[in-house]
Design an enzyme around this catalytic site. Structure first.
Site, short mmCIF file in Angstrom:
data_model
loop_
_atom_site.label_atom_id
_atom_site.label_comp_id
_atom_site.label_asym_id
_atom_site.label_seq_id
_atom_site.Cartn_x
_atom_site.Cartn_y
_atom_site.Cartn_z
N ASP A 10 82.58 110.34 86.07
CA ASP A 10 83.61 110.68 85.08
C ASP A 10 83.68 109.56 84.03
O ASP A 10 83.26 108.43 84.29
CB ASP A 10 84.98 110.85 85.74
CG ASP A 10 85.91 111.74 84.94
OD1 ASP A 10 86.34 111.31 83.85
OD2 ASP A 10 86.20 112.85 85.39
N LYS B 53 88.70 132.56 80.94
CA LYS B 53 88.83 132.62 79.48
C LYS B 53 87.48 132.78 78.80
O LYS B 53 87.41 132.99 77.57
CB LYS B 53 89.54 131.36 78.98
CG LYS B 53 91.00 131.30 79.42
CD LYS B 53 91.67 129.99 79.10
CE LYS B 53 93.14 130.00 79.53
NZ LYS B 53 93.31 130.22 80.98
N SER C 148 96.33 119.45 85.92
CA SER C 148 96.89 118.76 84.75
C SER C 148 96.89 119.69 83.54
O SER C 148 95.89 120.31 83.22
CB SER C 148 96.08 117.50 84.45
OG SER C 148 94.72 117.84 84.18
N THR D 189 105.13 131.81 75.66
CA THR D 189 104.56 132.38 74.43
C THR D 189 105.06 133.79 74.18
O THR D 189 105.40 134.15 73.04
CB THR D 189 103.03 132.38 74.51
OG1 THR D 189 102.62 133.08 75.70
CG2 THR D 189 102.49 130.96 74.54
N GLU E 254 94.99 132.21 72.19
CA GLU E 254 95.60 132.69 73.43
C GLU E 254 95.60 134.22 73.48
O GLU E 254 95.73 134.90 72.44
CB GLU E 254 97.02 132.15 73.56
CG GLU E 254 97.07 130.65 73.73
CD GLU E 254 98.49 130.11 73.87
OE1 GLU E 254 98.65 129.06 74.53
OE2 GLU E 254 99.42 130.72 73.35
#
Length: 620
Positions: free
Chosen positions: A320, A416, A460, A480, A551
């Site tokens: 990382d 997504k 997170s 939203t 979104e």
């Protein structure tokens, strides 16, 4: 050392005196009871003659059964059996003497029986009294007195019984069980550790006033999530505080005790049963292998490292950019005894020379690629960075894995990426396309596959920690749209799917967990507000801010161009698409890279759309 020896000697003397008094009282009373408190002179002489011998014999038996080494204030079934054994052995010797007519110690049978019962009861009562003194007096002095809060326990099984026993014996915890509720009709009206089983949880509204409890503990670690959700809705509707005990995995591992009560988390109310993944094949697949996890300091990457570490790999390379995150992960795994094979590696996946050196040094068998930018709205404003990290980063790490002969490369993707409307989703879809094209070209041993999951609870930047912070700040909770829905899964479940997919995959597949029905974000926010002991509309408001660029109202699991195929696991889906030519994919990615960070977002989005026709960009 001398002081310790003296203290032990004093303790042994005092304990011996206590045992002598109890044994003497037992023998004396046995004769009195047997002869109706009018002991004949000859029996009184026999009692006097046998007194010292019987006491000495029982003391020797107590020493033999290690009762002088036991902690007096701790008493349970094993100690009861040892006391019973010591008294029984002496009674057996005296019975043999009685039936062989050995006159010097020939005691009446009635006296022997009464003495056995009395001595056992007195010794156990002495030990039990010492235990109660420690639990009820000494512990309260050490921890301070807390007024007992009456609570109800939902679940009258083994776990609920253990919880009640622990709380009743540890009054300093400040809880007093006053009622059990259980779905089993056969338990209704029964007593469990002196606490009544009232009936099913649906009786709580009619019972709460008479039992005067204001707190409920759910002690059903293996109950379906749907049932837990029903109970929580019922209890929170009555404005009762609701808590639960650790999960069945935590209890089985011995990491926590049943008395470690914790607040109900939204993860407990997933709305469906958590998918259980087999570990036998995964253990065989990972055992003694070199494994690289990119993005190891993130929510998914760190949990992957935790789970992989339990399968004893030859080496676990945790890669990382975040040296701070890697530091804490290394410390955690070292505390678990994994420091011999868990190796932190600070590196950027876009740094070609550094990554070449890492792969050349470790030559991994398996690569789990979790490094990615994932925040939809943030990446909508940083389109080239999303492309660099999510697409080019995947391409370069996958090619390194192929070049160094890795057995498997697993990409952590997202729902997504299905018919994307965001740059983040489109760049993850590009990574999938590139991976499938690479698999169709590479003739080596490397299997390339991807795993998609929905929103991961508690990761997170996910809605759960955001809502939790907004509730702590007094609101409002921002949503939203009232009808927006998302698929959810827990972090351990998501990582378990990744490990399972690496075993099931033959290459070129995209795996998806059957996540049940999507959850309305409004319902999620409402439950979190109620779990915090607050009321929607009175204590906390919900504010609608509208869908932001990128979104969607609802997420999907499958692209229209993908074919469904079954897997050995009934809750894992597999999608296969016809891969594009690797040269065409590579050329398209090169064109996108050439546009650079200075390119206009609209131009960049149109170029992605040419590669991902199902992508619906939000154009400026």
């Amino acid at each position: 050392m001398l002081q310790i020896a003296k203290a032990a000697a004093v303790r042994a003397v005092l304990l011996g005196l206590a045992y002598v008094c109890l044994i003497s009282a037992s023998l004396y009373a046995a004769f009195e009871i047997r002869f109706d408190f009018a002991v004949p002179p000859e029996q009184a002489q026999l009692r006097l003659r046998l007194f010292l011998g019987v006491v000495a014999l029982k003391l020797v038996a107590l020493v033999g059964f290690r009762q002088f080494r036991s902690l007096i204030t701790f008493f349970g079934v094993p100690d009861l059996l040892l006391v019973l054994g010591s008294v029984s052995s002496v009674t057996g010797i005296l019975l043999i003497a009685r039936f062989t007519a050995w006159a010097p110690i020939s005691m009446p049978r009635g006296v022997l029986l009464i003495d056995f019962l009395l001595c056992t009861c007195l010794l156990c009562a002495f030990r039990l009294g010492a235990r109660l003194f420690r639990e009820r007096v000494l512990m309260e002095k050490v921890n301070g007195f807390k007024p007992a809060t009456p609570i109800a326990i939902i679940g009258a099984g083994a776990v609920g019984a253990s919880l009640a026993k622990e709380l009743l014996s540890s009054r300093h915890r400040g809880f007093k069980p006053v009622a059990f509720f259980d779905d089993d009709p056969g338990k209704r009206g029964q007593l469990l550790h002196g606490v009544p089983v009232v009936g099913p949880p649906e009786l709580i509204p009619s019972t709460v006033k008479s039992r005067t409890f204001r707190e409920v503990v759910i002690a059903m670690p293996s109950a379906p999530a749907r049932r837990i959700r029903e109970i929580v809705q019922l209890v929170t509707g009555l404005h009762l505080k609701v808590e639960t005990i650790p999960s069945v995995d935590e209890l089985a591992s011995g990491r926590v005790r049943v008395s470690r009560i914790r607040p109900i988390e939204i993860e407990d109310l997933l709305g469906r049963d958590v998918v259980t993944l087999a570990q036998g094949a995964t253990r065989e697949f990972l055992h003694d292998k070199v494994v690289v996890v990119t993005g190891a300091a993130g929510s998914i990457g760190s949990e992957l490292c935790r789970q992989i570490a339990t399968f004893n790999p030859a080496q676990l390379v945790m890669l990382d950019q975040s040296e701070n995150g890697l530091f804490f992960l290394e410390q955690e795994l070292a505390a678990r005894g994994c420091s011999s094979f868990a190796q932190p590696c600070v590196a950027d996946i876009l740094d070609g020379k550094r990554m070449e050196a890492v792969f050349g040094r470790y030559r991994p068998h398996i690569v789990y690629h979790a490094a990615a930018y994932k925040h939809v709205f943030m990446m909508e404003r940083h389109h080239f960075e999303a492309f660099q990290n999510n697409t080019l980063g995947t391409q370069r790490v996958a090619e390194l894995a192929a070049r160094h002969g890795a057995e498997a490369f697993v990409l952590i993707s997202t729902d997504k990426a299905v018919n994307p409307t965001s740059v983040m989703g489109a760049t993850k879809r590009l990574a999938e396309i590139q991976l499938q094209a690479l698999h169709s070209r590479v003739a080596g041993p490397t299997k390339f596959m991807a795993v998609r999951f929905g929103n991961v609870l508690g990761s997170s930047g996910s809605v759960v920690p955001i809502f939790r912070q907004q509730i702590a700040d007094g609101g409002p909770v921002t949503i939203t749209h009232p009808d927006v829905c998302r698929y959810f899964m827990t972090i351990p479940e998501a990582c378990g799917l990744v490990l399972e997919a690496s075993v099931l995959g033959q290459g070129g597949e995209i795996f998806v967990l059957d996540m049940g029905k999507p959850v309305r974000i409004f319902d999620l926010a409402k439950q979190m507000i109620e779990l915090s002991g607050l009321r929607l509309g009175e204590d906390i408001e919900i504010k609608y801010v509208g869908l932001r660029p990128g979104e969607k109202m609802n997420e999907e699991l499958q692209n229209h161009s993908e074919d469904y195929a079954a897997t050995p696991h009934p809750r894992i889906l597999k999608f296969i698409a016809r891969p594009g030519a690797i040269d065409g994919v590579a050329a398209a990615l090169a064109r996108l890279e050439a546009l650079g960070a200075a390119s206009a977002k609209n131009e960049f989005a149109r170029e992605i759309h040419a590669m991902v026709p199902e992508y619906t960009p939000h154009l400026d």
